[in-house]
Enzyme design. Structure first.
Site, PDB file in Angstrom:
ATOM      1  N   ASP A  93      -3.218  -4.257   3.901  1.00 28.97           N
ATOM      2  CA  ASP A  93      -2.275  -3.814   2.868  1.00 28.97           C
ATOM      3  C   ASP A  93      -2.832  -2.514   2.272  1.00 28.97           C
ATOM      4  O   ASP A  93      -3.965  -2.498   1.769  1.00 28.97           O
ATOM      5  CB  ASP A  93      -2.188  -4.916   1.808  1.00 28.97           C
ATOM      6  CG  ASP A  93      -1.201  -4.579   0.728  1.00 28.97           C
ATOM      7  OD1 ASP A  93      -0.834  -3.378   0.598  1.00 28.97           O
ATOM      8  OD2 ASP A  93      -0.788  -5.500   0.000  1.00 28.97           O
ATOM      9  N   LYS A 158       7.181   9.507   2.772  1.00 31.14           N
ATOM     10  CA  LYS A 158       8.620   9.251   2.593  1.00 31.14           C
ATOM     11  C   LYS A 158       8.837   8.891   1.123  1.00 31.14           C
ATOM     12  O   LYS A 158       8.044   8.138   0.557  1.00 31.14           O
ATOM     13  CB  LYS A 158       9.024   8.087   3.481  1.00 31.14           C
ATOM     14  CG  LYS A 158      10.436   7.615   3.260  1.00 31.14           C
ATOM     15  CD  LYS A 158      10.923   6.789   4.416  1.00 31.14           C
ATOM     16  CE  LYS A 158      10.382   5.377   4.378  1.00 31.14           C
ATOM     17  NZ  LYS A 158      10.804   4.622   5.560  1.00 31.14           N
TER      18      LYS A 158
HETATM   19  C1  SAM Z   1       9.500   2.247   8.266  1.00 32.84           C
HETATM   20  S1  SAM Z   1       8.201   1.276   8.785  1.00 32.84           S
HETATM   21  C2  SAM Z   1       7.104   2.469   9.424  1.00 32.84           C
HETATM   22  C3  SAM Z   1       7.507   2.967  10.752  1.00 32.84           C
HETATM   23  C4  SAM Z   1       6.484   3.813  11.407  1.00 32.84           C
HETATM   24  N1  SAM Z   1       6.314   5.044  10.721  1.00 32.84           N
HETATM   25  C5  SAM Z   1       6.825   4.087  12.845  1.00 32.84           C
HETATM   26  O1  SAM Z   1       7.163   5.190  13.196  1.00 32.84           O
HETATM   27  O2  SAM Z   1       6.754   3.166  13.650  1.00 32.84           O
HETATM   28  C6  SAM Z   1       7.508   0.796   7.305  1.00 32.84           C
HETATM   29  C7  SAM Z   1       6.281  -0.027   7.475  1.00 32.84           C
HETATM   30  O3  SAM Z   1       5.654  -0.098   6.217  1.00 32.84           O
HETATM   31  C8  SAM Z   1       4.871  -1.262   6.228  1.00 32.84           C
HETATM   32  N2  SAM Z   1       4.423  -1.569   4.880  1.00 32.84           N
HETATM   33  C9  SAM Z   1       5.143  -1.782   3.775  1.00 32.84           C
HETATM   34  N3  SAM Z   1       4.340  -2.034   2.741  1.00 32.84           N
HETATM   35  C10 SAM Z   1       3.076  -1.943   3.192  1.00 32.84           C
HETATM   36  C11 SAM Z   1       1.801  -2.087   2.586  1.00 32.84           C
HETATM   37  N4  SAM Z   1       1.678  -2.389   1.318  1.00 32.84           N
HETATM   38  N5  SAM Z   1       0.716  -1.940   3.340  1.00 32.84           N
HETATM   39  C12 SAM Z   1       0.830  -1.635   4.652  1.00 32.84           C
HETATM   40  N6  SAM Z   1       2.001  -1.487   5.268  1.00 32.84           N
HETATM   41  C13 SAM Z   1       3.114  -1.656   4.546  1.00 32.84           C
HETATM   42  C14 SAM Z   1       5.801  -2.282   6.817  1.00 32.84           C
HETATM   43  O4  SAM Z   1       5.103  -3.343   7.382  1.00 32.84           O
HETATM   44  C15 SAM Z   1       6.527  -1.458   7.879  1.00 32.84           C
HETATM   45  O5  SAM Z   1       6.021  -1.702   9.158  1.00 32.84           O
END
Ligand code: SAM
Length: 867
Positions: A93, A158
């Protein structure tokens, strides 16, 4: 990232989804990074990258592809990421210290050149509902970024346009030299996401912890909404939207947190039954009649066509229209018995009172205003329709020509949507959407009255139906016309051939020319033109863009363990300046690198062009290797089940044959032929030489050339296209070669001079001749000196002698003295000494002997053959 925004249906599988599938990217979001990198070029020069929230790994794939080999790439996400070559991933995380420690242990004492963040909360299978909002997640990623980024590094994140947006930008501005928000074309217009690219990390020694503390950075939204005192709140805006629709809002607070939709609808029942109808009118774009009860209301007399039209698009309404809607609401409430009679009367009285209060003048003004708005909307509609037809025609021509990597060129691609402009200038967005004939999205923002009423959309749908009905007929007509046109064109070509021998020569020249032409970089524009899109323009448009990528591809990558050389910011700046003043149009000036390169033995004895050939060939091989790599894409990665609910994030399943489809064998053969040709003859065009020189001088990189070589025309299939069209394309569509006019002119001049030069052997012979002449002259002069010094000669004799010597010395090189052949016959037979009447050199031959000698030679030759 609520469920409501999850893209379902056809819209989800858009062209980027398909492209991602074709090119083996795990998520369509990969194109966002490709496009961001296209604009800001940060990957090519980076040696260490940390991707936060990276699952399923689309961005990591892009980073691994674009970053130099041996660079360190680390990906973190809540969910595990399937392996990607050259990439280290782990599940953590990003808001925890455990994640921080893991990154630290991975990159040791290195610093990252880029930190990427594409995270969205509440997504992914392993995500448990958390207190962190998107903005907080951004702040958390920034926290990691400031810890790991090198001075001058880049942070890409983003963000969603929410109340926190401005605060976040403010914080970014405190920590980075350049902060730009952009929306790459692959990011769906319906999504309120944008990307902020923060460059030139200032790496301050001390960072105020408040900058990274959500409590300080963000407002307490809930408190603001509850108090309702903030003028920027949506509730207040809603009121203002209804009572002063023509007035521009002074303060905008973006989207409500978690609500990133641009287009909102409310059902008629909600509006009628709502206790706060004004809020409904102010917040939504459209009132719908979908329930059976609502459909019945549509039949009522009080629901006039005007009311219906107003419900279609509330964002274009004026004050009068809103009043009308409120009156209709009151009337309908009476009709369906929601208000008791007595109250009805009161309401009516009130309404009448209001009407009475409004003086006549006001009414006229309102009416006039309304008419004006209607007229303006009509004109706009017509204009837009004309534009639409035009755009569609262009799009039709372009549609099948979309190449995988042209996406980066989006800014000039009308069909792709938003370009470089501020992404919040939604005028363009809307236009693009309309041009695409997509969903009727109408902005909440009423600043720019570019909105299109839903009427129009419905009308267009009707038109479409009509079009579909007569489609078959039209197809037939079109094919008839096409066949006719083809025939006429062939006849015209024949005629030209008969009449004009020059035409044939040109044709032949074109065929040959095509082979040697460097076919790498192409764009819709002629490089020689000054029109937009030309190389010069592109360069100019780039302005002072960071060009540090030059060092990336060609320079030897350092091994990870070694301490890396990090250019100081000032150094970088000065480098940039140097690059900016380097003129390509002075090929002779050449860079130091090229001098060193050309001083190799390989190029010894050959001037000018020859030396560049080797380089170009090498580069060509590189290019081919690179494309082969691209081509290969052998690693097969399965879909990641961690589907995201991010509006623009789609996991793309892969296919085995993806890459095979991308390249056709014919092209490869052509490449081979080109390579062979270059091997045999070297670089024969000024363009190719100039490009080679740019590569050697590090004014461009292989990656740049490769990228530029891909555009929407790259993979055009020519099958089935009429010959007149192909001929016309050939005439007008010229590859956009990244060299300036001046460079080409200079090289052409040089080439002409080289062409005019004699071949080496002749030159050597001439040199020898000259040398001999000089030696002769020197000898004669020495002798003349000797003559001059002798004392036993009179002056006259001396002069005569010297003149003779000098004549001999300056005489042209020994003209081969003719040797006369004198046949000893008759009186000459057996004569000793010079025969009579024969001057100069002579050789006496005997007729018999000559015959015999020749016969002997013949025999010897014949014997030799037999053996
Ligand atoms: C839109 S996706 C990312 C896609 C990635 N950039 C790609 O091209 O494959 C967003 C990701 O953020 C991750 N995410 C959300 N909150 C998070 C956190 N606190 N720590 C790590 N990852 C997190 C989710 O698991 C998800 O896989």
């Amino acid at each position: 990232m609520g469920k409501a925004q999850k893209k379902t249906g056809k819209g989800r599988l858009d062209k980027y989804y398909k492209l991602a599938k074709e090119q083996g990217y795990r998520a369509r979001s990969a194109f966002k990074l490709i496009q961001l990198n296209k604009k800001y070029t940060f990957l090519e020069s980076a040696r260490c990258c940390i991707d936060l929230c990276a699952a399923p790994g689309g961005w990591l794939q892009v980073a691994s592809k674009y970053m130099p080999t041996n660079s360190v790439i680390v990906g973190v996400d809540l969910v595990p990421i399937k392996p990607i070559p050259r990439v280290v991933t782990f599940a953590a995380d990003i808001t925890t210290t455990q994640c921080r420690n893991l990154i630290r242990s991975e990159i040791k004492d290195w610093k990252a050149d880029i930190v990427l963040h594409d995270g969205a909360p509440n997504v992914g299978t392993a995500w448990v509902q958390d207190a962190y909002s998107q903005s907080e997640l951004v702040l958390m990623s920034l926290k990691l970024a400031v810890e790991f980024l090198v001075k001058g590094g880049t942070f890409v994140t983003k963000v969603f346009r929410s109340v926190d947006y401005n605060n976040l930008i403010w914080v970014f501005n405190q920590l980075f030299g350049k902060v730009e928000a952009t929306k790459p074309p692959s990011s769906r217009n319906v999504s309120a996401e944008i990307f902020v690219v923060c460059r030139d990390f200032l790496a301050p020694k001390h960072i105020d912890p408040k900058f990274l503390d959500p409590k300080h950075v963000f407002k307490d939204l809930s408190a603001t909404i509850a108090s309702g005192t903030d003028k920027g709140t949506s509730a207040n805006n809603a009121q203002a939207n209804v009572f002063q629709p023509e007035k521009k809002r002074r303060k905008r607070d973006g989207y409500d947190d978690g609500d990133y939709l641009l287009f909102k609808k409310a059902s008629a029942a909600d509006f009628i039954r709502s206790a706060d109808p004004i809020a409904v009118l102010g917040l939504v774009n459209k009132i719908t009649f979908e329930l059976p009860e609502e459909k019945e209301w549509l039949q009522l007399d009080i629901t006039t066509p005007e009311v219906q039209a107003s419900c279609e698009d509330l964002k274009v309404l004026g004050k009068g229209d809103f009043k009308n809607l409120l009156r209709w609401r009151t009337a309908l409430r009476q009709e369906i018995g929601l208000d008791v009679k007595a109250k009805d009367t009161q309401d009516v009285t009130e309404t009448v009172e209001i009407t009475d209060e409004a003086d006549e003048e006001q009414q006229i003004r309102n009416e006039l205003e309304r008419l004006n708005v209607e007229a303006a909307a009509r004109t706009k509609r017509e204009r837009r329709r004309a534009n639409e037809i035009k755009t569609k025609t262009i799009q039709r021509m372009q549609l099948q020509m979309t190449a995988p990597l042209d996406i980066g060129l989006e800014q000039i691609d009308a069909s792709l949507g938003i370009g470089q402009e501020d992404m919040f200038d939604l005028t363009g967005t809307e236009k693009q959407l309309r041009n695409k004939g997509g969903i009727g999205i109408i902005r909440v923002d009423d600043d720019t009255p570019e909105d299109e009423d839903e009427d129009e959309i419905v009308a267009r749908d009707d038109e479409k139906d009509e079009v579909l009905d007569s489609e078959e007929e039209r197809d037939q007509k079109a094919s008839r016309l096409e066949a006719e046109m083809d025939g006429l064109y062939d006849a015209y070509q024949e005629k030209l051939k008969e009449r004009d021998s020059k035409f044939q020569a040109r044709e032949a020249r074109q065929k040959n020319g095509m082979l040697e032409e460097w076919g790498g970089i192409q764009d819709g524009d002629n490089s020689e033109s000054d029109e937009e899109g030309g190389w010069d323009q592109m360069e100019a448009a780039k302005g002072d863009k960071d060009d540090s990528s030059d060092e990336s591809d060609d320079g030897k990558p350092e091994t990870p363990g070694r301490k890396r050389r990090r250019p100081q910011t000032t150094e970088m700046k000065s480098n940039k300046k140097v690059k900016l003043v380097t003129k390509l149009e002075e090929p002779t000036a050449g860079g130091r690198a090229s001098q060193v390169w050309f001083s190799q033995d390989l190029f010894g004895g050959v001037e000018g062009l020859d030396d560049i050939e080797g380089e170009e060939e090498g580069e060509d091989e590189d290019v081919d290797m690179a494309s082969a790599q691209h081509d290969g894409g052998e690693e097969e990665w399965q879909d990641d089940p961690a589907a995201s609910s991010d509006g623009d994030f789609e996991v793309v399943p892969q296919r085995d044959d993806d890459d095979i489809e991308m390249w056709d064998a014919e092209d490869e053969n052509q490449d081979e032929a080109k390579k062979e040709h270059i091997k045999k003859y070297g670089l024969t065009t000024a363009e190719s030489v100039s490009i080679a020189q740019r590569l050697v001088n590090r004014q461009t990189t292989k990656t740049h050339l490769l990228n530029d070589g891909f555009n929407r025309y790259s993979l055009n299939a020519k099958d089935g296209l009429p010959s007149w069209f192909l001929d016309d394309e050939g005439k007008h569509y010229k590859p956009n070669i990244p060299v300036t006019k001046e460079a080409i002119a200079a090289l052409r001049m040089r080439q002409r001079a080289l062409d005019a030069r004699p071949i080496k052997k002749v030159a050597e012979a001439k040199g020898r001749k000259k040398l001999r002449a000089t030696q002769r002259l020197e000898k004669a002069m020495k002798k003349a000196e000797g003559v001059n010094e002798t004392s036993d000669m009179s002056e006259r004799e001396k002069a005569k002698q010297i003149e003779k010597l000098m004549r001999k010395g300056t005489a042209k090189a020994n003209q081969k003295k003719e040797t006369k052949v004198v046949v000893a016959k008759g009186a000459h037979k057996g004569v000793q000494g010079r025969p009579k009447g024969v001057k100069g050199r002579y050789v006496m031959v005997d007729a018999r002997m000559r015959k015999e000698t020749r016969a002997k030679k013949r025999r010897d030759k014949a014997n030799k053959k037999r053996r």
